[in-house]
Scaffold this motif. Sequence first.
Motif, mmCIF file in Angstrom:
data_model
loop_
_atom_site.group_PDB
_atom_site.id
_atom_site.type_symbol
_atom_site.label_atom_id
_atom_site.label_comp_id
_atom_site.label_asym_id
_atom_site.label_seq_id
_atom_site.Cartn_x
_atom_site.Cartn_y
_atom_site.Cartn_z
ATOM 1 N N TYR A 143 0.958 -1.041 0.151
ATOM 2 C CA TYR A 143 -0.134 0.069 0.054
ATOM 3 C C TYR A 143 0.729 1.233 -0.069
ATOM 4 O O TYR A 143 0.839 2.019 -0.742
ATOM 5 N N ARG B 66 1.058 6.404 4.200
ATOM 6 C CA ARG B 66 0.237 5.351 4.282
ATOM 7 C C ARG B 66 1.166 4.267 4.887
ATOM 8 O O ARG B 66 2.481 4.385 5.055
ATOM 9 N N ILE C 224 -1.750 -3.710 3.392
ATOM 10 C CA ILE C 224 -2.967 -4.189 4.034
ATOM 11 C C ILE C 224 -3.198 -5.908 4.064
ATOM 12 O O ILE C 224 -2.959 -6.668 2.735
ATOM 13 N N TRP D 152 -5.502 -8.836 3.901
ATOM 14 C CA TRP D 152 -7.058 -8.992 3.504
ATOM 15 C C TRP D 152 -7.233 -10.446 3.408
ATOM 16 O O TRP D 152 -7.043 -11.087 2.481
ATOM 17 N N THR E 65 -9.498 -7.960 8.207
ATOM 18 C CA THR E 65 -8.483 -6.959 7.480
ATOM 19 C C THR E 65 -7.713 -6.126 8.463
ATOM 20 O O THR E 65 -8.139 -5.709 9.596
ATOM 21 N N LEU F 119 -3.931 -3.504 8.705
ATOM 22 C CA LEU F 119 -3.084 -2.641 8.090
ATOM 23 C C LEU F 119 -1.692 -2.991 8.833
ATOM 24 O O LEU F 119 -1.887 -3.507 10.049
ATOM 25 N N PHE G 236 -7.757 5.323 5.557
ATOM 26 C CA PHE G 236 -8.244 4.270 5.030
ATOM 27 C C PHE G 236 -9.679 3.666 5.161
ATOM 28 O O PHE G 236 -10.280 3.345 4.249
ATOM 29 N N TYR H 271 -12.116 3.303 2.206
ATOM 30 C CA TYR H 271 -12.617 2.003 1.895
ATOM 31 C C TYR H 271 -13.691 1.213 2.955
ATOM 32 O O TYR H 271 -13.644 -0.205 2.813
ATOM 33 N N LEU I 218 -11.762 -2.873 9.286
ATOM 34 C CA LEU I 218 -10.582 -3.029 9.861
ATOM 35 C C LEU I 218 -10.660 -3.565 11.316
ATOM 36 O O LEU I 218 -11.228 -3.053 12.103
#
Length: 157
Positions: A51, A60, A64, A66, A72, A74, A101, A105, A111
């Motif tokens: 990312y 950033r 990520i 996922w 999920t 970070l 984030f 999203y 998250l």
Amino acid sequence: MSPLEVEFADHLSQLGRNQLPSGVEGKADDLFEKYVRNALEFIFGCKVIPYGQERRFEPRPDGIIWQNEKFTALYDAKAYSSGYEVTVDTIRQFSSYVSDFRKRYSQFFTLNTFIVISADFPHRKSTLESRSRELQAEASVPLIFLKSDTVLEMIKL
């Protein structure tokens, strides 16, 4: 490099301390991020999306994780010779990553956590627990600290 390759553990350990292993070319911190991404893909059994690396000069996290619609995370990989110091400013930075984030999203992902990986964290356990609670209070996600040695133990399992 695959986490199953013989040199992976030694390389990850050295890169986490911001040292370039013999015979390896590149920048230690960039390579540490790539090794960590490979390790996390192996551990979580899913695609880990780079990312931060793709968005230079934008704040950033590195990636990520996922796994599915229920998990999920970070993560940020920190290569420091004497370990990564987690400060109040660090918590603010991670909180801004989470906030950004979610703005982008949240309709697609929930998250669950933020993971920081480094060779070491020069803090007492109580300090790390306090920092995790601070991120939980600011961003509604806990902060998980993973030492690269722990990552290697997880791969062995």
